[in-house]
Design a protein around this motif. Structure first.
Motif, PDB file in Angstrom:
ATOM      1  N   GLU A 173       8.294 -17.997  24.005  1.00 12.00           N
ATOM      2  CA  GLU A 173       8.407 -16.894  23.053  1.00 12.00           C
ATOM      3  C   GLU A 173       8.021 -17.328  21.647  1.00 12.00           C
ATOM      4  N   SER A 174       8.512 -18.500  21.230  1.00 13.53           N
ATOM      5  CA  SER A 174       8.214 -18.964  19.875  1.00 13.53           C
ATOM      6  C   SER A 174       6.723 -19.197  19.682  1.00 13.53           C
ATOM      7  N   ALA A 175       6.045 -19.635  20.742  1.00 10.38           N
ATOM      8  CA  ALA A 175       4.602 -19.854  20.646  1.00 10.38           C
ATOM      9  C   ALA A 175       3.840 -18.532  20.652  1.00 10.38           C
ATOM     10  N   ALA A 176       4.252 -17.617  21.533  1.00  7.86           N
ATOM     11  CA  ALA A 176       3.537 -16.343  21.655  1.00  7.86           C
ATOM     12  C   ALA A 176       3.681 -15.485  20.407  1.00  7.86           C
ATOM     13  N   ASN A 177       4.908 -15.390  19.876  1.00  4.52           N
ATOM     14  CA  ASN A 177       5.086 -14.463  18.752  1.00  4.52           C
ATOM     15  C   ASN A 177       4.565 -15.018  17.430  1.00  4.52           C
ATOM     16  N   ASP A 178       4.228 -16.309  17.392  1.00  9.88           N
ATOM     17  CA  ASP A 178       3.617 -16.843  16.176  1.00  9.88           C
ATOM     18  C   ASP A 178       2.255 -16.203  15.936  1.00  9.88           C
ATOM     19  N   GLY A 179       1.500 -16.015  17.002  1.00  8.24           N
ATOM     20  CA  GLY A 179       0.211 -15.369  16.851  1.00  8.24           C
ATOM     21  C   GLY A 179       0.301 -13.858  16.847  1.00  8.24           C
ATOM     22  N   LEU A 180       1.302 -13.308  17.550  1.00  9.11           N
ATOM     23  CA  LEU A 180       1.442 -11.859  17.638  1.00  9.11           C
ATOM     24  C   LEU A 180       2.002 -11.238  16.358  1.00  9.11           C
ATOM     25  N   ALA A 181       2.288 -12.058  15.358  1.00  5.92           N
ATOM     26  CA  ALA A 181       2.705 -11.507  14.062  1.00  5.92           C
ATOM     27  C   ALA A 181       1.529 -10.879  13.331  1.00  5.92           C
ATOM     28  N   TYR A 182       0.297 -11.212  13.723  1.00  6.84           N
ATOM     29  CA  TYR A 182      -0.885 -10.675  13.062  1.00  6.84           C
ATOM     30  C   TYR A 182      -0.920  -9.149  13.039  1.00  6.84           C
ATOM     31  N   PRO A 183      -0.660  -8.465  14.158  1.00  2.00           N
ATOM     32  CA  PRO A 183      -0.701  -6.999  14.098  1.00  2.00           C
ATOM     33  C   PRO A 183       0.302  -6.398  13.118  1.00  2.00           C
ATOM     34  N   PHE A 184       1.503  -7.012  13.003  1.00  2.00           N
ATOM     35  CA  PHE A 184       2.494  -6.511  12.057  1.00  2.00           C
ATOM     36  C   PHE A 184       2.006  -6.695  10.618  1.00  2.00           C
ATOM     37  N   LEU A 185       1.345  -7.824  10.375  1.00  2.00           N
ATOM     38  CA  LEU A 185       0.824  -8.078   9.029  1.00  2.00           C
ATOM     39  C   LEU A 185      -0.384  -7.200   8.732  1.00  2.00           C
ATOM     40  N   SER A 186      -1.279  -7.071   9.714  1.00  2.00           N
ATOM     41  CA  SER A 186      -2.524  -6.334   9.466  1.00  2.00           C
ATOM     42  C   SER A 186      -2.282  -4.843   9.237  1.00  2.00           C
ATOM     43  N   ILE A 187      -1.335  -4.237   9.962  1.00  2.00           N
ATOM     44  CA  ILE A 187      -1.075  -2.811   9.740  1.00  2.00           C
ATOM     45  C   ILE A 187      -0.527  -2.589   8.337  1.00  2.00           C
ATOM     46  N   SER A 188       0.290  -3.527   7.854  1.00  2.00           N
ATOM     47  CA  SER A 188       0.829  -3.409   6.494  1.00  2.00           C
ATOM     48  C   SER A 188      -0.286  -3.508   5.454  1.00  2.00           C
ATOM     49  N   ILE A 189      -1.229  -4.423   5.687  1.00  2.00           N
ATOM     50  CA  ILE A 189      -2.336  -4.598   4.748  1.00  2.00           C
ATOM     51  C   ILE A 189      -3.261  -3.387   4.764  1.00  2.00           C
ATOM     52  N   TYR A 190      -3.586  -2.889   5.950  1.00  2.00           N
ATOM     53  CA  TYR A 190      -4.478  -1.739   6.047  1.00  2.00           C
ATOM     54  C   TYR A 190      -3.855  -0.490   5.426  1.00  2.00           C
ATOM     55  N   LEU A 191      -2.545  -0.309   5.613  1.00  2.00           N
ATOM     56  CA  LEU A 191      -1.882   0.840   4.994  1.00  2.00           C
ATOM     57  C   LEU A 191      -1.875   0.725   3.467  1.00  2.00           C
ATOM     58  N   THR A 192      -1.965  -0.500   2.980  1.00  2.00           N
ATOM     59  CA  THR A 192      -1.983  -0.726   1.527  1.00  2.00           C
ATOM     60  C   THR A 192      -3.370  -0.480   0.935  1.00  2.00           C
ATOM     61  N   VAL A 193      -4.415  -0.965   1.604  1.00  2.00           N
ATOM     62  CA  VAL A 193      -5.756  -0.940   1.012  1.00  2.00           C
ATOM     63  C   VAL A 193      -6.567   0.289   1.405  1.00  2.00           C
ATOM     64  N   GLU A 194      -6.202   0.945   2.503  1.00  2.00           N
ATOM     65  CA  GLU A 194      -6.965   2.110   2.947  1.00  2.00           C
ATOM     66  C   GLU A 194      -6.330   3.403   2.423  1.00  2.00           C
ATOM     67  N   ALA A 195      -7.174   4.318   1.975  1.00  2.00           N
ATOM     68  CA  ALA A 195      -6.663   5.592   1.448  1.00  2.00           C
ATOM     69  C   ALA A 195      -6.173   6.512   2.560  1.00  2.00           C
ATOM     70  N   SER A 196      -6.753   6.392   3.727  1.00  2.00           N
ATOM     71  CA  SER A 196      -6.401   7.255   4.854  1.00  2.00           C
ATOM     72  C   SER A 196      -5.559   6.490   5.875  1.00  2.00           C
ATOM     73  N   THR A 197      -4.447   7.086   6.284  1.00  2.00           N
ATOM     74  CA  THR A 197      -3.607   6.469   7.313  1.00  2.00           C
ATOM     75  C   THR A 197      -4.351   6.370   8.635  1.00  2.00           C
ATOM     76  N   ARG A 198      -5.183   7.384   8.930  1.00  2.00           N
ATOM     77  CA  ARG A 198      -5.949   7.378  10.171  1.00  2.00           C
ATOM     78  C   ARG A 198      -6.925   6.204  10.220  1.00  2.00           C
TER      79      ARG A 198
END
Length: 373
Positions: A173-198
């Motif tokens: 689990e510790s190995a798998a979720n280290d890389g799977l944190a990317y989607p949580f980070l990327s959605i936060s970044i995209y919601l910040t920089v993109e004007a459209s939620t879609r």
């Protein structure tokens, strides 16, 4: 007469002396420290880094190398990828497939719960930060740490006191979720920089999931399988010695993260996938059984990494009233992370994880799934 300038000791030389001396002394007392004091090299290395760092002795100051954070990024990348690859290799053959159900429950809903909850706490504690930015910060705190996790899944104490099924599931689990944190980070970044939620959600799916996570995993798995076949062929023809297998712990890790990071995929997941794939049939694990070189390399890298972190810590930034950052709020955040990020969801979901049979085991897994980023 010898030129006295030659006797002047440079700061890097002193750092080498401190690192070597620390590893030598720590290795002489490993059993006492781990089995009696229940402390591992992570905590001691960080503390030692603080002592020799710019805030105390001033012997070792990695920030003096320049303001470019790429040095720190690459140091952490290699150390962490090596640890992830090692975990993948040391898991029983086809472990990820055989225990997929328990891993999915421990990784996905547990991470999502901690991500949202810690973001809410950050948003409440630091009013100057909006909720999307809080989600971005919380994403960095979501994964567990495989290096710190090693304290309770390996070694004499762990083998005597922690069930094997728990050691394996926590490592995976510790190995798998280290890389799977990317989607949580990327959605936060995209919601910040993109004007459209879609548009943000579309890029999150295409880039965050398909390109980074899935492609990175596939790349690592393919590399691991290819090298596994090559090594088996070399072994059958008598071209490779036992010690040569151990070289792959470093060489294949560097090769894998180089390929993945070149195309922009998740290099950490690629390293873990390569480790799992190369030992999928058990041949690689059998050839490296009882070899201690890999654990020695891992031990030295961990010591160096956390000494670096200890010396690098920006203590001055821990009190920044203009950003609503105070020591009291940071301590409150740490306590919330320790008690709320993983323990509640695991206590609620442990019955869906076959490897965890009691609430006490769920509490144990939740408590020791901490991170100290």
């Amino acid at each position: 007469m010898m030129d006295l300038d030659l006797l002047q000791v440079s700061a890097p030389s002193l750092a080498y002396i401190c690192l070597g001396g620390f590893v030598v002394l720590l290795s002489m007392m490993t059993i006492f420290i781990k089995d009696k004091l229940y402390i591992n090299e992570v905590l001691l290395g960080t503390g030692f880094g603080i002592l020799i760092g710019p805030h105390v002795a001033g012997i070792f100051d990695p920030r003096s190398w320049g303001s470019d954070s790429r040095i720190t990024l690459e140091v952490m990348r290699v150390v962490l990828a090596t640890g992830l690859f090692t975990i993948g290799v040391e898991l029983p053959k086809s472990y990820m497939w055989d225990h997929m159900k328990g891993l999915l429950v421990m990784v996905v809903p547990t991470m999502a719960f901690g991500w949202v909850l810690i973001a809410l706490i950050i948003y409440y504690l630091f009013p100057s930060i909006n909720y999307i930015s809080s989600l971005c910060i919380a994403a960095c705190l979501t994964p567990t740490d495989p290096i710190i996790c090693a304290a309770i899944v390996s070694g004499t104490f762990a083998k005597k006191n922690v069930k094997e099924k728990l050691r394996h599931i926590l490592s995976a689990e510790s190995a798998a979720n280290d890389g799977l944190a990317y989607p949580f980070l990327s959605i936060s970044i995209y919601l910040t920089v993109e004007a459209s939620t879609r548009v943000a959600i579309g890029k999150w799916f295409l880039v965050g999931w398909l390109y980074q996570v899935i492609l990175g995993t596939v790349i690592g798995a393919v590399i691991g399988l290819i090298f596994s076949r090559i090594m088996k062929l070399s072994h059958a023809k008598g071209l490779i010695g036992r010690e040569s297998y151990v070289v792959q712990y470093i060489a294949l890790v560097i090769f894998t993260i180089g390929v993945a990071s070149t195309i922009g995929s998740d290099d950490l997941l690629a390293a873990f996938a390569a480790g799992c794939a190369i030992s999928w049939d058990g041949h690689f694990s059998l050839q490296t059984e009882n070899e201690i070189f890999a654990s020695v390399i891992d031990f030295v890298l961990n010591c160096a990494c956390f000494i670096y972190i200890g010396a690098w810590l920006p203590f001055a930034a821990f009190h920044s009233p203009e950003l609503d950052i105070t020591i009291g709020r940071l301590v409150t955040l740490v306590i919330a992370i320790l008690f709320l990020r993983r323990i509640p969801p695991l206590l609620l979901l442990y019955k869906f994880v076959p490897e965890i049979t009691t609430w006490k085991e769920a509490l144990f897994c939740g408590h020791f799934g901490i991170t100290w980023y």
